[in-house]
Design a protein around this motif. Structure first.
Motif, short mmCIF file in Angstrom:
data_model
loop_
_atom_site.label_atom_id
_atom_site.label_comp_id
_atom_site.label_asym_id
_atom_site.label_seq_id
_atom_site.Cartn_x
_atom_site.Cartn_y
_atom_site.Cartn_z
N UNK A 123 38.24 -16.73 1.04
CA UNK A 123 37.76 -16.11 -0.18
C UNK A 123 36.24 -16.12 -0.26
N UNK A 124 35.62 -17.22 0.16
CA UNK A 124 34.15 -17.31 0.17
C UNK A 124 33.56 -16.29 1.15
N UNK A 125 34.22 -16.12 2.32
CA UNK A 125 33.76 -15.13 3.29
C UNK A 125 33.84 -13.71 2.72
N UNK A 126 34.91 -13.44 1.97
CA UNK A 126 35.04 -12.13 1.34
C UNK A 126 33.95 -11.94 0.27
N UNK A 127 33.64 -13.02 -0.46
CA UNK A 127 32.59 -12.93 -1.49
C UNK A 127 31.24 -12.63 -0.86
#
Length: 557
Positions: free
Chosen positions: A121-125
């Protein structure tokens, strides 16, 4: 009780869904980077079996799909990028590599799952999923998180089922029917196309005390056979040497079961300590024991392949003999080790590209340009050969460019890459033209034109193939002259057909413009190819001209 059962079913379905999404996502994303990396690794292994085994273990563990590894190896083998003798041990050890996921299923991964999903999720953000460089890795991490979360749900669903006393009783009563567990594993593996998936389900069920150890063992043995059959069914339409890999997968899986199942019943009936006793020594936890059963199943397949390797190869050649066109599709001159000498490598590429060019007359049934390789093929087979050979040349040129060669060599590589791309377009257009010319015509004039174009273009392609092979300046000049601007000729051909037959149907009218437009395009591309050869011919002539000038220069006073 009804709600409890419904809750368990929903948990199992959700777990299986997440698991399948994760496995599919992992295989799809990692297969993108495994193909070329696998070929480069194998090309550097130079006959070292341990490196083949490591490549197989890594590819199986990373993709978690022997089907994906089989498809990659079949593609590389069909293009002669990996010899079949190297592909077989890689595939056998890839089966062993998939055991990584099975052993993960025996560990409590609760917090790790949440950490993986959160990191994704952090990578997508941070929009890393939009980066061509990081997208496969980010997607693969998400896939791993989803499949591990799916395993968690499967375990939870199994525990819910364990609370249903009647269901546990039914499953435990079925323990007396050994064949039923084996068939269940085979059928499930055929459905889900993965023995690892069936083993993960068996681990969840045995952890919830819904299966006995003996039931789970036979289920894993049956799943091994089912997964081999499913791989073959997916690749059943592939024939020739490449198709041998799919058959090989079935045979080693069946051999493994044929060895282990009799040993199991021998141990069960007479109390002789064999496989099950050894696995009980390795692990106490039933879930981990099943993981070792899965590992043993695949290791026995590797051992069987090693013991009967020569006999097995003879059987594979009988079941799926090499196709006549496979010799044409495989490179004759380029090989992986040649990239160490760029000058020699470029010369080999020139000879290979001449072979690729010489395939063009085959679309019209002309085989003389191939010399000792001559064999009649239909246009679909010719196009397939051309695509495979062109792909091999292109991959070789990419590897050559990655060696850090000097600028002059890089420019020469770019020239040959441009020729390769142009030849791919010429082959596509020739296949389309040959298909259009094979259709029936209502107009006699159009039929005569088609026959004339077929004969004339065939002769032109023969002349061009000879010029490309020899790089003789006079032959190239003749090729340049024959492919000079033909716009007026094409217009005249169309007008002659329309004038000769005033009643040309709408269908023939479309065919007329299609075949003449394709003819015009092919001639233009041949002229363009001739122009791409010009710089190389000039470089070849320079030493000769300098030597001639030196002999004619006046002697110094």
């Amino acid at each position: 009780m009804v709600w409890m059962m419904l809750d368990a079913i929903i948990l199992m379905i959700a777990g299986l869904g997440l698991f399948f999404v994760g496995v599919k996502g992992l295989g799809a994303n990692m297969s993108q980077v495994m193909g070329r990396s696998l070929r480069q690794w194998v090309s550097r292994s130079t006959g070292n079996y341990l490196l083949y085994a490591f490549a197989g273990l890594l590819s199986g563990a990373v993709t978690q799909s022997t089907k994906a590894v089989t498809v990659i190896l079949m593609s590389l083998s069909s293009a002669n990028l990996i010899p079949l003798s190297r592909a077989k041990p890689i595939l056998a050890w890839a089966n062993v590599g998939t055991a990584a996921l099975v052993f993960l299923a025996t560990i409590d991964m609760h917090l790790i799952v949440y950490a993986l999903v959160g990191a994704t999720g952090l990578c997508f953000y941070l929009n890393l999923d939009r980066s061509p460089r990081w997208r496969p890795l980010v997607s693969a991490v998400l896939a791993v998180g989803l499949l591990l979360l799916g395993i968690e749900f499967i375990h939870d669903g199994s525990n819910e089922f364990a609370n249903l006393g009647w269901l546990r009783g039914v499953l435990l009563d079925a323990a007396h029917w050994s064949l039923l567990a084996f068939l269940a594993g085979t059928v499930l593996a055929l459905i889900v196309q993965s023995s690892a998936t069936v083993t993960v389900i068996a681990i969840a069920l045995i952890s919830a005390h819904l299966l006995t150890l003996n039931q789970a063992i036979l289920t894993v043995y049956g799943a091994s056979v089912g997964s081999g059959i499913s791989t073959y069914l997916v690749s059943a339409n592939i024939r020739g040497a490449s198709g041998q890999l799919a058959i090989f997968q079935v045979i080693i899986k069946v051999l493994s079961a044929a060895i282990l199942v009799p040993l199991y019943f021998l141990e069960l009936s007479f109390g002789i300590p064999l496989v099950v006793a050894f696995i009980r020594m390795l692990a106490v936890d039933p879930a981990r024991q099943i993981a070792f059963v899965y590992l043993a199943c695949n290791l026995v397949a590797v051992a069987a392949e090693e013991v009967i390797g020569p006999a097995l190869q003879q059987l594979l050649e009988k079941l799926s003999p090499p196709l006549p066109q496979e010799g044409l599709a495989k490179p004759r001159y380029i090989y992986d080790e040649a990239v160490s000498d760029p000058e020699t490598a470029l010369a080999l590429v020139d000879r290979e590209q001449a072979r690729l060019f010489a395939l063009m007359p085959l679309y019209f049934g002309i085989t003389e340009s191939l010399g000792d390789e001559a064999r009649p093929l239909d246009r679909a087979e010719v196009l397939s050969c051309a695509k495979d050979l062109g792909r091999s040349i292109d991959d070789f040129l990419k590897d050559l460019a990655d060696t850090g060669a000097e600028r002059r060599v890089i420019e020469a590589i770019a020239d040959r890459q441009a020729r390769n791309a142009l030849m791919a377009s010429i082959h596509d257009s020739l296949a389309s033209l040959a298909e259009n010319l094979s259709q029936p015509f209502d107009s006699a004039a159009l039929k005569a034109l088609g026959d004339g174009l077929r004969e004339g273009l065939g002769a032109l392609l023969e002349t061009a193939a000879e010029a490309v092979s020899s790089l003789d300046p006079e032959s190239l000049a003749l090729m340049r002259q024959l492919t000079s601007d033909r716009d007026s000729v094409v217009v005249r051909l169309r007008e002659n057909v329309l004038a000769a037959d005033q009643g040309v149907s709408a269908s023939d009218h479309r065919k007329l413009y299609a075949i003449t437009s394709l003819f015009e395009l092919i001639v233009w591309m041949l002229r363009r190819y001739n122009a791409l050869l010009a710089p190389q011919v000039v470089r070849m002539e320079k030493p000769h001209l300098m030597a001639t000038h030196a002999t004619r220069a006046p002697a110094p006073p």
